[in-house]
Design an enzyme around this catalytic site. Sequence first.
Site, PDB file in Angstrom:
ATOM      1  N   GLY A  65       1.220  -0.866  -0.184  1.00 40.51           N
ATOM      2  CA  GLY A  65      -0.050   0.103   0.191  1.00 40.51           C
ATOM      3  C   GLY A  65       0.771   0.957   0.328  1.00 40.51           C
ATOM      4  N   GLY A 113      -0.042  -5.383   0.499  1.00 38.66           N
ATOM      5  CA  GLY A 113      -0.655  -5.346   0.132  1.00 38.66           C
ATOM      6  C   GLY A 113      -1.635  -6.194  -1.367  1.00 38.66           C
ATOM      7  CD  GLU A 136       2.801  -6.623   5.719  1.00 34.72           C
ATOM      8  OE1 GLU A 136       2.472  -6.120   4.853  1.00 34.72           O
ATOM      9  OE2 GLU A 136       3.844  -7.929   6.123  1.00 34.72           O
ATOM     10  CG  ASP A 144      -2.306  -4.301   6.466  1.00 36.73           C
ATOM     11  OD1 ASP A 144      -1.363  -5.219   6.157  1.00 36.73           O
ATOM     12  OD2 ASP A 144      -3.174  -3.644   6.315  1.00 36.73           O
TER      13      ASP A 144
END
Length: 348
Positions: A65, A113, A136, A144
């Site tokens: 992202g 993402g 991450e 996520d």
Amino acid sequence: MTEDVLIGVEGRVGRIALNRPKAIHALNLPMCQAMIDALLAWRDDAAVEAVVIDHSEGRGFCAGGDIRMLAESGAKDGREARAFFHTEYRLNHLLFTYAKPVVAFMDGITMGGGVGISQPAKYRVATEHTRFAMPETGIGLFPDVGGGWYLPRLEGRVGAFLALTGARLDGVECLALGLATHYLPSANLAEAKERIAQHPDRIGGILGELSITAPPAAITGQIDKINRLFASDRYEDILTALDKDGGEWAQKELDTLRTKSPQTCKVALRQLREGAAMPDFAAEMRQEYAIGSRVVQMHDFLEGVRALIVDKDNSPKWDPPTPEAVTDEWIDAIFAPLPEKEKWTPLT
């Protein structure tokens, strides 16, 4: 509509091509919304029998992202970051529950993402260019986009290993672990897409015909070590096990973990433990949204982005600085459900 994603119908399939090559096709809010709009339009369109997701030029499928935007928003009020997460997670959930077959061509860097838009697909195609990771913990965020659903469902403790270390997998390893359903040489992709557009009822057969026998996957030789040394859901236990082992592989992974955000590592372990028991994907995304809405404004994410993306000194100063300093109460606060009116909701 945004030029950052190319959308159209080819033959009998809807085609979504990510088109931000300079950003390795990282997702932004308009891209996520454009993809949602296309998927909703095609959902009831009898002329569209399947969906293909790939990328235009460049070495990445999707590198994640828009991290810089998230950090800039987190440093203010976090509103823009929450809006992005809310829409991105709706896209992830829409793909996960989509009634028509989706084919994701993970031909290149597939991180964060990019994992979120490829893993829900029924057909996930890896190539010799695939580099898959959930990195991450290195930027103080958390794995996520459904990481809490996909990772604990991998073999043994591989999911915990990937979430903590951010290890990069090649296409062969993705196939071996079930993260990819097919392994094709990149030279065969154009033919695969062309044939799928004409015969979306034969996707599995087409990909099977164009697949090649994958060479041995390096990670399969490490699974016994991973299962033994990453067995615990308590981060301190994993660090102790790696330290006591004394072997070269264990030392390398311990050195890697010492560079990661202790807060994020503890969040990831709890996220995977609870994600394994989630009743459905929407429940997982609801929890991840609560986590994301908080950590995006916390020190470790802002510091991780500063160190790795803004100043590029690669020396983040994590706070809390040690695993022991990250208390259960600290993690409980990150996982607490949001107030009813602030909770994430799937598309109706």
